[in-house]
Design a protein around this motif. Sequence first.
Motif, PDB file in Angstrom:
ATOM      1  N   THR A  33       0.866  -1.170   0.000  1.00 47.50           N
ATOM      2  CA  THR A  33       0.000   0.000   0.000  1.00 47.50           C
ATOM      3  C   THR A  33       0.911   1.230   0.000  1.00 47.50           C
TER       4      THR A  33
ATOM      5  N   GLN B 139     -14.709  -1.888   2.963  1.00 47.26           N
ATOM      6  CA  GLN B 139     -13.246  -1.849   2.937  1.00 47.26           C
ATOM      7  C   GLN B 139     -12.759  -0.508   3.466  1.00 47.26           C
ATOM      8  N   ASP B 140     -11.764  -0.421   4.312  1.00 43.16           N
ATOM      9  CA  ASP B 140     -10.983  -1.560   4.724  1.00 43.16           C
ATOM     10  C   ASP B 140     -11.568  -2.140   6.013  1.00 43.16           C
TER      11      ASP B 140
ATOM     12  N   HIS C  99     -10.263  -3.718   8.277  1.00 38.42           N
ATOM     13  CA  HIS C  99      -9.376  -3.640   9.440  1.00 38.42           C
ATOM     14  C   HIS C  99      -9.592  -2.382  10.270  1.00 38.42           C
ATOM     15  N   CYS C 100     -10.529  -1.534   9.845  1.00 34.62           N
ATOM     16  CA  CYS C 100     -10.824  -0.306  10.584  1.00 34.62           C
ATOM     17  C   CYS C 100     -11.741  -0.528  11.779  1.00 34.62           C
TER      18      CYS C 100
ATOM     19  N   GLN D   2      -6.229   5.923  12.788  1.00 43.78           N
ATOM     20  CA  GLN D   2      -4.859   5.829  12.296  1.00 43.78           C
ATOM     21  C   GLN D   2      -4.088   7.074  12.724  1.00 43.78           C
TER      22      GLN D   2
ATOM     23  N   ASP E  95      -2.536   4.045   6.495  1.00 41.44           N
ATOM     24  CA  ASP E  95      -2.493   3.218   5.294  1.00 41.44           C
ATOM     25  C   ASP E  95      -3.426   3.909   4.287  1.00 41.44           C
TER      26      ASP E  95
ATOM     27  N   ARG F 248      -6.603   2.251   3.414  1.00 42.64           N
ATOM     28  CA  ARG F 248      -7.598   2.319   4.489  1.00 42.64           C
ATOM     29  C   ARG F 248      -8.256   3.692   4.503  1.00 42.64           C
TER      30      ARG F 248
ATOM     31  N   CYS G 264     -12.222   5.150   4.167  1.00 43.91           N
ATOM     32  CA  CYS G 264     -12.672   5.688   5.462  1.00 43.91           C
ATOM     33  C   CYS G 264     -14.129   6.134   5.386  1.00 43.91           C
TER      34      CYS G 264
END
Length: 456
Positions: free
Chosen positions: A8, A317-318, A320-321, A401, A407, A410, A414
């Motif tokens: 990324t 996506q993402d 992982h947030c 973040q 990232d 990411r 958002c």
Amino acid sequence: MGKLLGETESLCPVCLKRIPARKVADNGKVYLEKTCPEHGESKVLIWRQDARHYLDWAKGSEKGSGPLHSFTAVDKGCPYDCGLCPEHWTRACTMVMEVTLRCNLKCPVCFASADKNKEHEPDIEVIRGMYEAIMEGVGACTIQLSGGEPTVRDDLPQIAALGREAGFNHILINTNGLRIAREPDYLRRLKDAGASAIYLQFDGVTDDVYRYTRGRNLFDIKRQALDNCTREKIGVILVPTIIPGVNDHQLGDIVRFAKSRIPTVKGIHFQPISYLGRYPHPPSDEDRITIPDVIRALESQTEGELKWQDFLPRHAQDSHCAFSSFFILTEEGKLQAISNLARGRVTGWGSCTEPPPEESSRRFMSRHWRLNESHCPSCNAGDFYDRLLNYYLTITCMPFQDVWSVDIDRLRGCCGHVVTPDRRIIPFCAYYLTNTSGERLYSTPLLVGNKVGQGK
Ligand SMILES: [Zn+2]
């Protein structure tokens, strides 16, 4: 040398230049590695669990739909063109509106770096323009009236009412609870004006935690604020900022406290700390709390009442947030997970599938983060549907973040944004991002009456 999981881009923590970055699995954890030609290497822990878990967490996630209208063009590329630019992947689930930079606390931990000296704030006409920009840019998402501390404004009820008139039916008040604890009348005016729920800073269940995070004892004030919300029949979401060594041992206690306050408390939204402001040295791995850490702590600190599998990745996506989960409080006083059902994700049910990413988040918040006033505890509290409608708790988590962990992919996905007085929409993590000297990627717009200029 770890195993490469993906590539990324990120930012240099010193000069904020965009640089290539690699997601790497090493020793059962996942890191973001990057090198600025001028300022050297950086390696930050982003997932305290193995590569398989990190990759599985992203399965089934989808890109959202971009903004309805872009207020800025693509020029220098992400993250320098936020407004939103046409290359953004999602449409916003939540919109933060800073209605003041003043605050009635001096917290050592503050996203907004609120400061008593900055007394300029948007007037009602500027705020009307901000609501219009949101509707035009992303449509009717959840609004968080924020600050500073928004309750220092006497006209906050009027601001909430303006939002309802503008077509937003879910308006949260982001507060430390001081004023609503002291002034039930003010709380009633907020509710009557259309505020949907109180988004209450709630870092723990003992005063030593508040002395660390907020500089003074506040637990009694939080309880008083909750008592008032119960009396005024307005729902509350508890919002703990989680800091290693300060309150990461209290996640179970916070859940137990929340249970004792159902049905007033509708949810807990955990925010692991991110590092903004001046930090000459990068935070170490021990300073980081990642999503797997929060889940593991919830499982162990509730003796397994909450389970690892109860927590679902964010759909957009993402993934992982964030995670989300939904529990019913049983008559035996236990939390029972029905996370899939609450998200509208029923697998193997023909056409009944999960709605598009940002729509599912919007619905989740709008449905569950408010108090249903029609229920009658005395006549039907034992009824399954009453428990489903009223006696529940959402547990969600979103780590923001910072300049080390950022990232760009990411960021592009958002869905928590900030609207500015000059009518731009900026992802939360870009808006508050600072370099190691504390300089912001996006400066705070300075407000003078209804004229808007650029601060810094
Ligand atoms: Zn650099």
